[in-house]
Enzyme design. Structure first.
Site, PDB file in Angstrom:
ATOM      1  N   GLY A  85      44.439  46.802  25.153  1.00  0.00           N
ATOM      2  CA  GLY A  85      43.315  46.716  26.076  1.00  0.00           C
ATOM      3  C   GLY A  85      43.327  47.935  26.971  1.00  0.00           C
ATOM      4  O   GLY A  85      44.381  48.531  27.200  1.00  0.00           O
ATOM      5  N   GLN A 115      41.578  52.820  34.282  1.00  0.00           N
ATOM      6  CA  GLN A 115      42.725  53.462  33.624  1.00  0.00           C
ATOM      7  C   GLN A 115      42.382  54.814  33.008  1.00  0.00           C
ATOM      8  O   GLN A 115      43.255  55.530  32.532  1.00  0.00           O
ATOM      9  CB  GLN A 115      43.278  52.552  32.519  1.00  0.00           C
ATOM     10  N   CYS A 149      51.739  47.700  30.787  1.00  0.00           N
ATOM     11  CA  CYS A 149      50.447  48.323  31.047  1.00  0.00           C
ATOM     12  C   CYS A 149      50.529  49.820  30.740  1.00  0.00           C
ATOM     13  O   CYS A 149      51.509  50.468  31.100  1.00  0.00           O
ATOM     14  CB  CYS A 149      50.102  48.102  32.528  1.00  0.00           C
ATOM     15  N   LEU A 150      49.505  50.339  30.094  1.00  0.00           N
ATOM     16  CA  LEU A 150      49.486  51.770  29.754  1.00  0.00           C
ATOM     17  C   LEU A 150      49.544  52.653  30.999  1.00  0.00           C
ATOM     18  O   LEU A 150      49.991  53.790  30.934  1.00  0.00           O
ATOM     19  CB  LEU A 150      48.220  52.112  28.951  1.00  0.00           C
ATOM     20  N   HIS A 167      44.544  40.311  32.274  1.00  0.00           N
ATOM     21  CA  HIS A 167      45.105  41.608  32.674  1.00  0.00           C
ATOM     22  C   HIS A 167      43.990  42.646  32.869  1.00  0.00           C
ATOM     23  O   HIS A 167      43.976  43.372  33.867  1.00  0.00           O
ATOM     24  CB  HIS A 167      46.094  42.066  31.585  1.00  0.00           C
ATOM     25  N   GLU A 168      43.050  42.696  31.922  1.00  0.00           N
ATOM     26  CA  GLU A 168      41.997  43.723  31.984  1.00  0.00           C
ATOM     27  C   GLU A 168      40.963  43.398  33.070  1.00  0.00           C
ATOM     28  O   GLU A 168      40.459  44.306  33.732  1.00  0.00           O
ATOM     29  CB  GLU A 168      41.308  43.881  30.618  1.00  0.00           C
ATOM     30  N   HIS A 170      42.292  44.578  36.253  1.00  0.00           N
ATOM     31  CA  HIS A 170      42.106  46.021  36.466  1.00  0.00           C
ATOM     32  C   HIS A 170      40.759  46.300  37.132  1.00  0.00           C
ATOM     33  O   HIS A 170      40.648  47.184  37.975  1.00  0.00           O
ATOM     34  CB  HIS A 170      42.126  46.778  35.129  1.00  0.00           C
TER      35      HIS A 170
HETATM   36 ZN   LIG Z   1      46.877  47.494  32.266  1.00  0.00          ZN
END
Ligand SMILES: [Zn+2]
Length: 163
Positions: A46, A51, A88-89, A130-131, A134
């Protein structure tokens, strides 16, 4: 398609509430395409607009058989709980166990602006949550205990230094 640069903690944009997506046009379609490419290149499941440095309520995901674009996402129902390793990226994919709802219903708009609802369980439900977080300026580390949060931050700093 163009790969985008992934914004990392502690960038301010990651802590801000995103602005609503209002234009459902070719520019948005291109952005989503680029976000998918960036997510796949980073081997993520995701990726949200903050991000890639954009303060917008938008994410893409391809997780557990569910591939979608979510503009202006909201979690409209949730039940149960699951504890699982999450990363998380934007925080170097460093994992920590985190409790999330087991089953989540997402309400969002697709790239054409049509509203839809989608219910998922397990990993995909974790991803919805999670997304959407964000888009609200919340990172998974914000949901950890201070001790675990510090542990992730330290590992991330080390990774940035030596990686
Ligand atoms: Zn993330």
């Amino acid at each position: 398609m163009t790969g985008l640069k992934i914004t990392e903690y502690p960038a301010v944009v990651l802590a801000e509430v995103g602005a609503p997506v209002e234009q459902f046009d070719a520019e948005l379609a291109k952005l989503c395409e680029d976000m998918f490419e960036t997510m796949y290149a980073a081997e993520g499941v995701g990726l949200a607009a903050p991000q890639v440095g954009l303060g917008l309520r938008l994410f893409v995901m391809d997780c557990d058989g569910i591939k979608l674009v979510a503009a202006n996402p909201e979690i409209v129902a949730e039940e149960g709980e699951q504890v699982g390793e999450e990363g998380c990226l934007s925080v170097g994919k460093i994992g920590a166990p985190l409790k999330r709802p087991m089953r989540v219903t997402l309400r969002a708009q697709d790239m054409q602006g049509n509203w839809y609802e989608r219910t998922a369980e397990g990993l995909a439900a974790r991803c919805f949550h999670h997304e959407t977080d964000h888009c609200d300026g919340t990172l998974f580390i914000d949901r950890l205990t201070p001790l675990k949060r510090d542990m992730v931050k330290k590992k991330f700093q080390k990774q940035k230094k030596w990686g």
